[in-house]
Write an enzyme that holds these catalytic residues in place. Structure first.
Site: not given
Ligand SMILES: [Zn+2]
Length: 382
Positions: A83, A145-146, A170
Site C-alpha cells: 500500500d 502498513e500505512e 523499506e
Molecule cells: Zn513503507
C-alpha cells in the site's frame, strides 16, 4: 529457464505504480490492494514459486501474499507492504500513477515506499535458479502498513514459518537498520457549541479549545526534546499533527473539531510511559472540559523495534553487506515480523522522498540494490 511472459524490471515497476493501493482509514480514499496482489501472484507463479493469498478480515478487500520456493526450516524472508499513503494531487508535477523517468529519477506514488522493492525482487529472482536453492526463500507482500499494519499482524498470528532471518525492503538508502521508534496514532475530538458569530459570550468554540490541546502537546514535544526521559541521543518524543477538521463557515461558532496526530517514541521507552506523559500534559484542559474532550487511539499503537545484534544471522548479514547497524525514526512492520525471526530493514531509495509529492526513486540505488538482494538470497538460501 524462466517464462517469457515475465515483464522487464521497468515494466513491473510501471505496472505496480499504475495500480492505486492507497490505505486510509477514510473510506473515500481507501483502495483494495487486490489488483496489485494479483500482478505479483502472476509474476511469482511464472517464476515457479508457490503462491498463497490471504484475505484479511475487517478490511476493505485487502490481501497478503506469500510466495515461497518450498516449506522447510530456516531460510530467508523478504518482505514489504503493497500500500501507499494518499497524495496531494495539486502538488505533483507528474501523474502519481504513471512511472515517469526524469533526470535519473523514477517518479510515482510508492516509487520508494515501496513498490520498487517488488520490481527489484522479480528482477533478481528471474536470474536465480530457484529450484537449486538449498534453503527456503519466502516473499511476503502485506496490506495496510500505512495505517493499521493489520496485514503483517494477521500474517504473523496465523503462520508457523520460522525463517532464519527476514529483511524488510523499506527505503533505508541501502543502510542496514536494526532499530526504530514505535508510535501512537491519536484522535482528539472536541464538542463545542454552535451559535451566531456575533455573540460568543455563552459558547465554547471547539477550534479554540483544540488550540489549547495543540499548545500543550507542542509543549510536551519541547520538554521531551530538552529533557529526554531516557539516555537516547535523539529527541525523545516526535509529535506530529497530521489532520484537523472542524467547522463550515466564518460566521458560525465551530461546534465540532477533530485532530489526528501521532507520537513517536524511541525503543528505550514504551507505550504506557508515553500515554502517561500525554495524560499529564493535557490534564489541566481535560479536567476542566471533561464532558467535551475525547482522546482515543485511532488504531492500535505500534511498538518500537530493536533487533538482537548478537544473533548469528544478523552478524552474518552485517558481514555480508559490510555495513554498520543503524537506527531510524520511521516505523515499519518489523515489530510484527520479528516475532517470527530476527528482522533487519534494508532497501533502495531514501525515506526523505516517501509520503510526499513527487516521490521518486533515485536510479543510482537500483544496481547496488539488485546486487545486494542477489547476494543476500544466494548467501542465506544456500
Ligand atoms: Zn513503507
Amino acid at each position: 529457464m524462466i517464462s517469457k511472459k515475465l515483464p522487464s524490471f521497468i515494466e513491473c515497476y510501471r505496472k505496480l505504480i499504475s495500480i492505486p493501493t492507497i490505505s486510509s482509514i477514510d473510506q473515500s480514499m481507501d483502495c483494495s490492494n487486490k489488483f496489485l496482489i494479483d500482478s505479483l501472484a502472476n509474476w511469482f507463479n511464472d517464476l515457479g514459486l508457490n503462491v498463497e493469498l490471504y484475505s484479511i478480515s475487517n478490511t476493505r478487500n485487502k490481501f497478503n501474499l506469500l510466495a515461497k520456493t518450498r516449506n522447510d526450516l530456516g531460510g530467508l524472508m523478504l518482505t514489504g507492504h503493497t500500500d501507499t499513503v494518499p497524495f496531494d494531487a495539486n502538488y505533483w508535477k507528474y501523474d502519481p500513477f504513471v512511472l515517469t523517468e526524469f533526470n535519473n529519477k523514477l517518479y510515482g506514488l510508492g516509487a520508494v515506499d515501496m513498490k520498487g522493492f517488488f520490481a527489484l525482487i522479480v528482477d533478481v529472482l528471474r536470474n536465480i535458479e530457484l529450484k537449486k536453492l538449498k534453503k527456503p526463500l519466502y516473499i511476503l507482500a502485506t496490506a495496510d502498513e500505512e495505517t493499521t499494519m493489520i496485514g503483517a499482524n494477521d500474517f504473523v498470528k496465523s503462520t508457523t514459518l520460522k525463517p532464519d532471518i527476514a529483511i524488510i525492503g523499506e527505503p533505508t538508502s541501502l543502510k542496514l537498520v536494526y532499530e526504530h521508534r514505535g508510535y501512537i496514532p491519536i484522535i482528539v475530538s472536541i464538542r463545542g457549541d454552535s451559535g451566531h458569530s456575533s455573540n460568543l459570550s455563552h459558547s465554547v468554540n471547539s477550534i479554540e479549545l483544540m488550540q489549547k490541546v495543540i499548545s500543550n502537546l507542542i509543549r510536551l514535544r519541547n520538554i521531551t526534546e530538552k529533557n529526554p526521559i531516557n539516555q537516547h541521543t535523539r529527541p525523545c518524543l516526535i509529535v506530529n499533527f497530521g489532520c484537523i477538521k472542524g467547522g463550515d463557515i466564518a460566521n458560525r461558532i465551530c461546534p465540532y473539531c477533530e485532530l489526528y496526530l501521532d507520537i513517536r517514541f524511541v525503543s528505550t521507552t514504551n507505550i504506557d510511559t508515553v500515554n502517561k506523559l500525554i495524560d499529564q500534559i493535557l490534564k489541566p484542559i481535560t479536567n476542566k472540559w471533561s464532558d467535551r474532550i475525547t482522546i482515543e487511539t485511532l488504531y492500535p499503537p505500534i511498538s518500537s523495534y530493536k533487533c538482537c545484534i548478537d544473533n548469528i544471522f544478523v552478524r552474518k548479514m552485517q558481514k555480508l553487506l559490510n555495513k554498520n547497524l543503524e537506527s531510524v525514526d520511521y516505523c515499519t512492520e518489523a515489530p510484527f515480523i520479528q516475532k517470527l525471526c530476527p528482522t533487519l530493514i534494508f532497501g533502495a531509495g531514501s525515506i526523505n522522498q516517501a509520503h510526499q509529492p513527487n516521490e521518486f526513486m533515485h536510479m543510482s540505488y537500483i544496481k547496488p540494490a539488485y546486487k545486494n538482494i542477489y547476494s543476500i538470497i544466494n548467501y542465506f538460501c544456500n
